[in-house]
Design a protein around this motif. Structure first.
Motif, PDB file in Angstrom:
ATOM      1  N   SER A  81      40.827  27.059 -35.714  1.00 54.88           N
ATOM      2  CA  SER A  81      40.063  27.454 -34.524  1.00 54.88           C
ATOM      3  C   SER A  81      39.384  26.256 -33.859  1.00 54.88           C
ATOM      4  O   SER A  81      39.014  26.320 -32.686  1.00 54.88           O
ATOM      5  N   ASN A  82      39.188  25.177 -34.647  1.00 57.07           N
ATOM      6  CA  ASN A  82      38.556  23.956 -34.136  1.00 57.07           C
ATOM      7  C   ASN A  82      37.160  24.221 -33.562  1.00 57.07           C
ATOM      8  O   ASN A  82      36.719  23.560 -32.625  1.00 57.07           O
ATOM      9  N   LYS A  83      36.443  25.199 -34.139  1.00 55.42           N
ATOM     10  CA  LYS A  83      35.094  25.493 -33.663  1.00 55.42           C
ATOM     11  C   LYS A  83      34.097  24.505 -34.258  1.00 55.42           C
ATOM     12  O   LYS A  83      34.307  23.955 -35.340  1.00 55.42           O
ATOM     13  N   PRO A  84      32.985  24.268 -33.559  1.00 58.28           N
ATOM     14  CA  PRO A  84      32.013  23.270 -34.033  1.00 58.28           C
ATOM     15  C   PRO A  84      31.388  23.645 -35.372  1.00 58.28           C
ATOM     16  O   PRO A  84      31.229  24.830 -35.703  1.00 58.28           O
ATOM     17  N   LEU A  85      31.031  22.625 -36.120  1.00 61.46           N
ATOM     18  CA  LEU A  85      30.244  22.802 -37.333  1.00 61.46           C
ATOM     19  C   LEU A  85      28.872  23.343 -36.970  1.00 61.46           C
ATOM     20  O   LEU A  85      28.230  22.868 -36.032  1.00 61.46           O
ATOM     21  N   ILE A  86      28.409  24.347 -37.713  1.00 61.18           N
ATOM     22  CA  ILE A  86      27.041  24.851 -37.569  1.00 61.18           C
ATOM     23  C   ILE A  86      26.221  24.374 -38.761  1.00 61.18           C
ATOM     24  O   ILE A  86      26.563  24.640 -39.918  1.00 61.18           O
ATOM     25  N   VAL A  87      25.149  23.640 -38.483  1.00 61.43           N
ATOM     26  CA  VAL A  87      24.169  23.288 -39.506  1.00 61.43           C
ATOM     27  C   VAL A  87      23.032  24.299 -39.376  1.00 61.43           C
ATOM     28  O   VAL A  87      22.378  24.387 -38.333  1.00 61.43           O
ATOM     29  N   LEU A  88      22.832  25.071 -40.430  1.00 60.99           N
ATOM     30  CA  LEU A  88      21.924  26.216 -40.400  1.00 60.99           C
ATOM     31  C   LEU A  88      20.667  25.925 -41.219  1.00 60.99           C
ATOM     32  O   LEU A  88      20.755  25.505 -42.373  1.00 60.99           O
ATOM     33  N   VAL A  89      19.508  26.149 -40.596  1.00 56.16           N
ATOM     34  CA  VAL A  89      18.226  25.931 -41.271  1.00 56.16           C
ATOM     35  C   VAL A  89      17.516  27.282 -41.379  1.00 56.16           C
ATOM     36  O   VAL A  89      17.110  27.872 -40.376  1.00 56.16           O
ATOM     37  N   HIS A  90      17.371  27.777 -42.596  1.00 59.31           N
ATOM     38  CA  HIS A  90      16.783  29.099 -42.798  1.00 59.31           C
ATOM     39  C   HIS A  90      15.278  29.085 -42.587  1.00 59.31           C
ATOM     40  O   HIS A  90      14.616  28.044 -42.661  1.00 59.31           O
ATOM     41  N   GLY A  91      14.728  30.266 -42.340  1.00 54.86           N
ATOM     42  CA  GLY A  91      13.296  30.429 -42.170  1.00 54.86           C
ATOM     43  C   GLY A  91      12.625  30.929 -43.436  1.00 54.86           C
ATOM     44  O   GLY A  91      13.142  30.798 -44.538  1.00 54.86           O
ATOM     45  N   GLY A  92      11.445  31.535 -43.247  1.00 53.04           N
ATOM     46  CA  GLY A  92      10.678  32.038 -44.376  1.00 53.04           C
ATOM     47  C   GLY A  92       9.283  31.452 -44.452  1.00 53.04           C
ATOM     48  O   GLY A  92       8.738  31.243 -45.536  1.00 53.04           O
ATOM     49  N   CYS A  93       8.678  31.177 -43.287  1.00 47.60           N
ATOM     50  CA  CYS A  93       7.287  30.717 -43.217  1.00 47.60           C
ATOM     51  C   CYS A  93       7.061  29.393 -43.931  1.00 47.60           C
ATOM     52  O   CYS A  93       5.938  29.095 -44.347  1.00 47.60           O
TER      53      CYS A  93
END
Length: 289
Positions: A81-93
């Protein structure tokens, strides 16, 4: 309204009692090549409902530092699909009671949509070295070590930085500082942007802010200034997505100059991390822009 918000978030805290940073194993995986179909749900989902969702197992645990909490789980996505890399930063206060594991349903759905996903863990309040500025330093370290993903076949030339809640705060700060990285998009989901204002609130997440910052705004004014996005220059690629029914991060936190803002009617705080919600479907649309 405040008392109701405090009750709701306090109840979530009770549900999460006993969760610690010792949990680093991925939840039980659905056997490949089965694809998980997340049924549609109404808005304003609970945190508990997110933690009960099925997930697929990440392919790799990739360290970006020497501390055991400095790592990210990798989902490879669909290379074709050649879709961009997602760098994910989770929450939680920013609290170590809320770990990377609750991002797994989101990462699963994003990878099924074709994106490689690197979901970061980091030191948080309650961890040695966590809090301000350690948590922020971890996110910056991860983004400076994206080359570690290349050996796993991940193209790091096109990157979307995505953060939820307190993770949105850290992601947006990193985007403002790491100007050498040209992000395709930077997206804050129910992101905390004005941390000084947020620290004066009364819900459970707001009252956790002084713990993260080692004091109230008048006690740590220089640190709050550094951690406050209203004093930062953000790239043009920033979009804030926020629900108008969010009882944890007030909608006033979207008041940043020169950013794209989209308000989703009836969406709550945890809708963004539940793949069956209308808010999540909106996120998928934004990611494809």
């Amino acid at each position: 309204m405040k008392s109701r918000g405090m009750f709701i978030f306090g109840l979530l805290g009770c549900l999460m009692a006993g969760t610690t940073t010792a949990v680093h194993k991925a939840p039980a995986a659905v056997k490949p090549p089965q694809t998980i179909v997340y049924p549609s749900v109404a808005s304003q989902v609970s945190f508990k409902s997110v933690t009960e969702l099925q997930v697929t197992q990440p392919s790799q645990k990739i360290m970006y530092g020497d501390n055991p909490l400095q790592f990210g789980w990798l989902w490879p996505g669909d290379h074709a699909s050649n879709k961009p890399l997602i760098v994910l930063v989770h929450g939680g206060c920013w609290l170590n009671a809320f770990g990377v594991d609750h991002s797994f349903p989101m990462a699963t759905a994003l990878s099924q949509a074709g994106h490689p996903v690197w979901s970061l863990e980091y030191r948080r309040t309650g961890d040695e070295g966590g809090g301000w500025p350690g948590s922020f330093d971890d996110i910056k370290s991860a983004l400076k070590n994206l080359d570690a993903l290349n050996q796993h076949g991940i193209n790091t030339e096109s990157i979307i930085l995505l953060g939820h809640s307190a993770g949105g705060h850290l992601a947006l700060l990193a985007a403002s500082e790491l100007t050498e990285i040209k992000f395709k998009q930077v997206i804050g989901l129910a992101a905390i942007t004005d941390i000084s204002r947020y620290a004066l609130g009364e819900n459970s997440c707001q009252t956790a802010t002084p713990k993260f910052m080692n004091g109230l705004p008048h006690e740590q004014s220089a640190d709050y200034h550094q951690a406050n996005l209203i004093y930062r220059q953000l790239p043009a690629s920033v979009t804030l997505l926020h629900g108008d029914a969010d009882r944890i991060v007030p909608i006033i936190q979207t008041k940043l100059p020169a950013v794209n803002v989209e308000i989703i009617p009836a969406a709550g705080h945890f809708d963004w991390v539940h793949p069956g919600s209308p808010a999540f479907q909106k996120l998928l649309t934004v990611l494809d822009l």
